[in-house]
Enzyme design. Sequence first.
Site, PDB file in Angstrom:
ATOM      1  N   SER A 138      74.963  96.970  59.691  1.00  0.00           N
ATOM      2  CA  SER A 138      75.474  95.892  59.220  1.00  0.00           C
ATOM      3  C   SER A 138      74.859  94.539  58.983  1.00  0.00           C
ATOM      4  CB  SER A 138      76.626  95.457  60.257  1.00  0.00           C
ATOM      5  OG  SER A 138      77.169  94.190  59.964  1.00  0.00           O
ATOM      6  N   TYR A 151      79.964  92.521  68.738  1.00  0.00           N
ATOM      7  CA  TYR A 151      79.385  93.164  67.485  1.00  0.00           C
ATOM      8  C   TYR A 151      78.097  92.595  67.070  1.00  0.00           C
ATOM      9  CZ  TYR A 151      79.818  95.064  62.725  1.00  0.00           C
ATOM     10  OH  TYR A 151      79.693  96.069  61.465  1.00  0.00           O
ATOM     11  N   LYS A 155      74.772  95.162  66.946  1.00  0.00           N
ATOM     12  CA  LYS A 155      74.247  95.372  65.666  1.00  0.00           C
ATOM     13  C   LYS A 155      72.813  94.695  65.553  1.00  0.00           C
ATOM     14  CE  LYS A 155      77.615  97.728  63.759  1.00  0.00           C
ATOM     15  NZ  LYS A 155      77.332  99.038  63.279  1.00  0.00           N
TER      16      LYS A 155
END
Length: 266
Positions: A138, A151, A155
């Site tokens: 991502s 997140y 990531k």
Amino acid sequence: MNLTDRVAVITGGAGGIGSALARRFVAEGAAAVVVADLDAAAAHAVAAEIGPTAHAVGLDVTDEEQVRALVEETERRYGRIDLFCANAGVATGGGVEAPDADWDRAWRVNVLAHLYAARAVLPAMLKRGSGHLLLTCSAAGLLTAVGDAPYTATKHAAVGFADWLAVTYRDAGIRVSALCPQGVDTPMLADGLANGHLGARVIAASGAVLTPDQVADATIAGLAEERFLILPHPEVAAYARRRAEDPDGWQAGLRKLVRRLRAERQ
């Protein structure tokens, strides 16, 4: 990597980017594509749609024994794994207040699953002197997922791990790519918008939401060129440079966008 006659495994393969990759790999002439997903029924549906080249497996990527068993079974069935796509991922929409369970799940799916995949596939790849690992990391791994601390943190860790793998194993014949899309029209984004998650609203406001098929197109091009960073949204490279050159200015711009979106909700 040219996908013709290759054997590929895709986790999180039952939908979104994963299923788009599976369809595209088969179209590119892959010898076999293993569609692995926690939702076994959905994985079987995707494999049935694609045809006899695809094989479906139910898989919990946070269970290292299951990942090892998947790799061993695939190697027995097809003789090798040329490309392993560690694609499964989860978002939370939470900040520091997110419960430990959400942080733990994000860590296990977004980071440890990549580790488990690497541990399982590297021995045979190293013995053969070839192989490719594709980690879906991502754009949040290069920038920030506003509104989602777990997140963002995981990531970034995923990109760091992919970078370490590339530096460590490139000279042994192993290629590593970090797929870093920004907004993609997937159930993850749709769920975030439905729940009013700030990060999903930021992505939607950017106006740069790609289809999974567009991400698959960019992935094929990146694999063919053996690029480390595969950026379906080319602007992410410019954002990353701006962030590195002027982190205070970058953060100020994001804060301004967040203030505007919050004001629109009031």
